[in-house]
Design an enzyme around this catalytic site. Structure first.
Site, PDB file in Angstrom:
ATOM      1  N   CYS A  14      -1.152  -8.750  -9.454  1.00 53.09           N
ATOM      2  CA  CYS A  14      -0.294  -7.516  -9.134  1.00 53.09           C
ATOM      3  C   CYS A  14       1.043  -8.423  -9.387  1.00 53.09           C
ATOM      4  CB  CYS A  14      -0.575  -6.979  -7.787  1.00 53.09           C
ATOM      5  SG  CYS A  14      -0.583  -8.253  -6.482  1.00 53.09           S
ATOM      6  N   GLN A  49      -7.733  -1.215  -3.892  1.00 54.42           N
ATOM      7  CA  GLN A  49      -7.064  -1.017  -5.255  1.00 54.42           C
ATOM      8  C   GLN A  49      -6.535   0.458  -5.103  1.00 54.42           C
ATOM      9  OE1 GLN A  49      -6.413  -2.992  -7.655  1.00 54.42           O
ATOM     10  NE2 GLN A  49      -7.642  -4.683  -6.800  1.00 54.42           N
ATOM     11  N   ASP A 106      -8.304 -12.942  -7.447  1.00 54.05           N
ATOM     12  CA  ASP A 106      -7.575 -11.751  -7.219  1.00 54.05           C
ATOM     13  C   ASP A 106      -6.540 -11.995  -5.916  1.00 54.05           C
ATOM     14  OD1 ASP A 106      -6.518  -9.138  -7.067  1.00 54.05           O
ATOM     15  OD2 ASP A 106      -8.368  -8.100  -6.309  1.00 54.05           O
ATOM     16  N   PHE A 145     -10.492 -14.736  -2.938  1.00 48.71           N
ATOM     17  CA  PHE A 145      -9.850 -13.884  -2.457  1.00 48.71           C
ATOM     18  C   PHE A 145     -10.464 -12.401  -2.678  1.00 48.71           C
ATOM     19  CE2 PHE A 145      -6.877 -17.073  -4.252  1.00 48.71           C
ATOM     20  CZ  PHE A 145      -6.070 -17.227  -3.292  1.00 48.71           C
ATOM     21  N   CYS A 196       4.542  15.829  -4.869  1.00 43.15           N
ATOM     22  CA  CYS A 196       4.194  14.533  -5.434  1.00 43.15           C
ATOM     23  C   CYS A 196       3.263  14.595  -6.355  1.00 43.15           C
ATOM     24  CB  CYS A 196       3.652  13.801  -4.121  1.00 43.15           C
ATOM     25  SG  CYS A 196       3.566  12.021  -4.605  1.00 43.15           S
ATOM     26  N   CYS A 245       9.010   6.628  -7.571  1.00 47.74           N
ATOM     27  CA  CYS A 245       8.748   6.484  -9.036  1.00 47.74           C
ATOM     28  C   CYS A 245      10.155   5.882  -9.324  1.00 47.74           C
ATOM     29  CB  CYS A 245       8.352   7.869  -9.542  1.00 47.74           C
ATOM     30  SG  CYS A 245       6.648   8.524  -9.193  1.00 47.74           S
ATOM     31  N   GLU A 298     -12.838 -15.016   1.662  1.00 50.99           N
ATOM     32  CA  GLU A 298     -11.593 -14.177   1.941  1.00 50.99           C
ATOM     33  C   GLU A 298     -11.041 -14.626   3.407  1.00 50.99           C
ATOM     34  OE1 GLU A 298      -9.002 -11.455   2.536  1.00 50.99           O
ATOM     35  OE2 GLU A 298     -10.049 -11.374   0.877  1.00 50.99           O
ATOM     36  N   CYS A 331       8.690  15.738 -11.209  1.00 45.51           N
ATOM     37  CA  CYS A 331       8.592  15.941  -9.844  1.00 45.51           C
ATOM     38  C   CYS A 331      10.336  16.115  -9.624  1.00 45.51           C
ATOM     39  CB  CYS A 331       8.306  14.893  -9.076  1.00 45.51           C
ATOM     40  SG  CYS A 331       8.537  14.792  -7.190  1.00 45.51           S
ATOM     41  N   CYS A 370      13.664   9.914  -5.251  1.00 50.14           N
ATOM     42  CA  CYS A 370      12.747   9.236  -4.387  1.00 50.14           C
ATOM     43  C   CYS A 370      12.382   7.824  -4.955  1.00 50.14           C
ATOM     44  CB  CYS A 370      11.636  10.136  -4.436  1.00 50.14           C
ATOM     45  SG  CYS A 370       9.949   9.533  -3.619  1.00 50.14           S
TER      46      CYS A 370
END
Length: 389
Positions: free
Chosen positions: A343, A226, A317, A253, A128, A57, A271, A48, A54
């Site tokens: 995550c 996701q 999660d 979750f 992108c 990334c 949730e 890119c 940017c």
């Protein structure tokens, strides 16, 4: 004296044998005393034009082999920092380029894109390599539409692009008509505006859905999803393996039901988001899925051991903060199997340490790179009970 780069640090810098941090260096590169880098075999040509300016990334300069190793190292390092025995760490799964189905872009003064690294300055996006083409196709039209400061959240739903514009208002009939025309001309699934008082739908020809586990689920504005369909599939496969043949599963979750609707078991889903819980409840009911949904904040009201012991497996999660309060209860439960999706390797490792102290074994971990070329790491892990402490 020259030295070799041996690994990638958490924020993407190359690290030499002496511990020197070198921006934009890949494992195998050689760095001289002045900081000049001679590329090695893992140094890649960034695809890119906006890299590294940017902030979307950080690692386009490394090849896939080195990037996969980086994801594994991040998980192993987090576990080692908590003195958790390193289990089988499986090969990393990488989502392909141009597969991100959700993103939030910034707009100001005719520029639309991600912020520059460590800056509020917007890099005006002209190409992108991470976004789905359907999302990138809206960048140029948004550049013409948005003249002031705004935020554009784009999500690829079943019906097309769901667009939420923050910091934008339609104050008069002409403005309202222009937004309606924009939505129609670009065949949006939905257009919503948030002027600071909550999102308001301005265009939605048919109800917007996202298909999870073969079930169309109503997609609330701004709901968690996701990042890639490919990464979602990898996480679902890992969770299926971790829960095994459990007949009853607690999905904690649960969100919109990414795992609840894919497991083929009797599911209890908890949730905290009322909109997400309601969407899952309606979708599961319409599809005849055996999913009982409870609107429940697991930070304030985690399931206690007596509730947990009814289940053959638990799926976790949580958000980036992890699931500390719920894990405290799980550690004293008798649940045979736990699938943990994270995550954030740091909070995952903290929670893994508590589960291990309670008699759970961490069997395996699989890193997942949904945020291609970024330092963001996701994972799925399997725990099994050895003994009750």
């Amino acid at each position: 004296m020259s030295e070799r780069v041996v690994r990638i640090a958490a924020r993407g810098d190359g690290v030499t044998t002496s511990g020197r941090y070198v921006p934009l260096a890949a494992p195998g590169d050689v760095v001289d005393e002045a900081g000049a880098v001679t590329p090695g075999r893992h140094h890649a040509t960034p695809p890119c034009r906006h890299f590294p300016e940017c902030g979307g990334c950080q690692l386009q300069h490394v090849d896939d082999e080195a990037y996969r190793a980086y994801l594994v190292d991040r998980v192993a390092g987090a576990l080692a920092a908590q003195s958790v025995s390193i289990p089988e760490i499986r090969p990393s799964h990488l989502s392909p380029p141009r597969s991100r189905r959700r993103a939030t872009l910034k707009a100001m003064g005719g520029a639309v894109g991600f912020n520059a690294a460590a800056s509020h300055r917007i890099v005006d996006m002209r190409e992108c390599h991470i976004l789905r083409p359907e999302l990138f196709a809206l960048v140029a039209p948004l550049r013409r539409l948005l003249k002031g400061r705004a935020e554009a959240t784009l999500t690829l739903a079943d019906q097309g692009v769901d667009l939420l514009l923050g910091g934008v208002a339609a104050d008069d009939l002409a403005a309202a008509e222009s937004f309606g025309a924009f939505a129609a001309n670009h065949q949006l699934a939905r257009l919503s505006l948030d002027d600071g008082y909550g999102a308001q739908t301005r265009w939605e020809p048919v109800p917007v859905t996202i298909t999870l586990g073969g079930v169309a689920v109503g997609l609330p504005q701004g709901a968690f999803l996701q990042a890639t369909a490919d990464g979602e599939e990898a996480l679902v496969d890992a969770v299926r393996e971790a829960v095994g043949d459990a007949a009853t599963v607690a999905d904690l979750f649960a969100g919109l039901g990414t795992f609840a609707l894919a497991l083929g078991a009797r599911i209890y889903a908890a949730e905290a988001s009322r909109d997400a819980a309601q969407a899952l409840k309606v979708a599961a009911g319409a599809a005849g899925q055996p999913v009982f949904v409870e609107h429940r904040d697991l930070y304030r009201q985690p399931l206690d051991p007596a509730e947990l012991d009814r289940f053959g497996a638990v799926v976790l999660d949580p958000p980036r903060a992890g699931a500390e309060a719920q894990v405290e209860r799980l550690a004293t439960s008798r649940v045979p199997r736990i699938a943990y999706v994270s995550c954030n390797p740091a909070t995952f490792a903290r929670d893994a340490k508590r589960l291990a102290a309670g008699g759970y074994r961490l069997d395996w971990v699989r890193p997942v790179g949904q945020f291609r070329w970024s330092v963001h790491v996701e994972l799925a892990a399997s725990f099994s009970r050895v003994a009750l402490a």
